[in-house]
Design a protein around this motif. Structure first.
Motif, short mmCIF file in Angstrom:
data_model
loop_
_atom_site.label_atom_id
_atom_site.label_comp_id
_atom_site.label_asym_id
_atom_site.label_seq_id
_atom_site.Cartn_x
_atom_site.Cartn_y
_atom_site.Cartn_z
N ARG A 1 0.83 -1.21 0.00
CA ARG A 1 0.00 0.00 0.00
C ARG A 1 0.86 1.25 0.00
NH1 ARG A 1 -3.82 -2.25 4.84
NH2 ARG A 1 -5.20 -3.56 3.58
N VAL B 1 -4.97 -6.93 5.33
CA VAL B 1 -3.69 -7.59 5.61
C VAL B 1 -3.92 -8.98 6.22
CG1 VAL B 1 -2.38 -5.44 5.91
CG2 VAL B 1 -3.42 -6.51 7.90
N GLU C 1 -8.10 -7.41 13.87
CA GLU C 1 -7.29 -6.79 14.91
C GLU C 1 -7.90 -7.16 16.28
OE1 GLU C 1 -6.93 -5.02 11.97
OE2 GLU C 1 -4.89 -4.22 12.06
N1 ARG Z 1 -5.78 -3.56 9.54
C1 ARG Z 1 -6.35 -4.36 8.48
C2 ARG Z 1 -5.89 -3.84 7.13
O1 ARG Z 1 -5.41 -2.74 7.03
C3 ARG Z 1 -7.85 -4.45 8.53
C4 ARG Z 1 -8.59 -3.16 8.58
C5 ARG Z 1 -10.09 -3.35 8.39
N2 ARG Z 1 -10.77 -2.11 8.58
C6 ARG Z 1 -12.11 -1.91 8.42
N3 ARG Z 1 -12.57 -0.73 8.67
N4 ARG Z 1 -12.88 -2.90 8.09
O2 ARG Z 1 -5.98 -4.51 6.14
#
Ligand code: ARG
Length: 290
Positions: A135, A180, A218
């Motif tokens: 990213r 991720v 998370e």
């Molecule tokens: N931290 C992970 C990522 O950046 C998951 C984030 C998911 N966030 C959400 N608002 N659904 O890929």
């Protein structure tokens, strides 16, 4: 306060949320500036980049998010009206305040956030987003404003058997599409079947109904769901997450905006406000079950 909250998470489970909302109706704000080497010092505008000035002219900062990630961002019903809340929103409000503009939230699916940013449909993306290497090639990231590890949710009755990464061999692992966690699962659970779904509430629903065996999110998110649904539990198995932590995505080259955002993050960290926002957001999540 809690009395006015009702279980929007449950509502979200029963129907698909309409993606995009009013995304981008008047959000054509980003600049073409490509000032890549910002040597401006803290608090000063990156030279030759008017990304911050443009937002201030417009009077509005558009934040794209996927509000399916309590306590980062999620929906509640307050006084009969749907509202997007969470600690990401509280931080974004402060960022807008420091810029002297209003915050507008634009809702979309998680995997649509960075494409929307790069299509000038939003000024920033805030979604508990991990600033991973891939990213970072496509967008600017702010400093990390919050650190969290990953949690593997399983059904409570499987907590004892699904307790090592190896124990997930042949099992179905739910992850959010484009997250991720999707990569983490593929790399660290090579013998599992990865089920990528666009919306997190659907992953929770699949897990609760036994269609999948685990879900990776998370840890603060996992903790909230486990509190809300006693039939779920957090596995003792742990995945590694080197890039862990959340940062704000900004269009590449919008260095003045990035610096401005970093100055707010720094202020909030010094004031201890981010921890306070996390506590407040968790209280709202607890309110969903009461
Ligand atoms: N931290 C992970 C990522 O950046 C998951 C984030 C998911 N966030 C959400 N608002 N659904 O890929």
């Amino acid at each position: 306060m809690k009395k006015f909250l009702s279980l929007i998470v449950a509502a979200a489970l029963s129907f698909s949320l309409v993606a995009c909302g009013n995304a981008g109706s008047d959000a054509s704000s980003s600049t073409e500036a490509t000032n890549s080497e910002s040597q401006a010092s803290e608090g000063t505008q990156a030279e030759g980049d008017d990304s911050l000035a443009k937002i201030q002219e417009k009077g509005e900062l558009v934040m794209a998010t996927s509000p399916d990630y309590p306590p980062y961002e999620f929906k509640i019903i307050e006084d009969g009206k749907e509202k997007i809340v969470g600690f990401d929103i509280a931080i974004a409000e402060e960022i807008a305040k420091d810029m002297g503009v209003k915050l507008r939230i634009s809702e979309m699916d998680f995997n649509g956030l960075l494409p929307a940013l790069n299509a000038n449909k939003a000024d920033i993306v805030m979604a508990g987003m991990t600033p991973d290497e891939e990213r970072s090639k496509a967008v600017n990231f702010s400093e990390i404003y919050y650190l969290a590890e990953q949690g593997i949710m399983v059904s409570a009755e499987n907590k004892d058997s699904l307790n090592t990464l190896e124990s997930f061999a042949g099992k179905k692992i739910g992850v959010q599409k484009g997250s991720v966690q999707e990569k983490i699962a593929m790399e660290q659970m090579p013998d599992a079947k990865i089920v990528s779904l666009v919306k997190l509430p659907n992953i929770i629903l699949e897990l609760k109904s036994g269609n999948i065996d685990a879900a990776i999110v998370e840890l603060p998110v996992a903790n909230g769901y486990v509190k809300q649904y006693p039939e779920l539990a957090i596995s003792d198995a742990k995945v590694k997450d080197e890039t862990g932590g959340s940062a704000i995505a900004i269009k590449k080259g919008n260095d003045a905006l990035t610096e401005q955002i970093n100055s707010t993050i720094k202020r909030l960290q010094e004031e201890g406000s981010i921890d306070k926002f996390v506590v407040e957001a968790n209280e709202l999540v607890d309110g969903l079950t009461e």
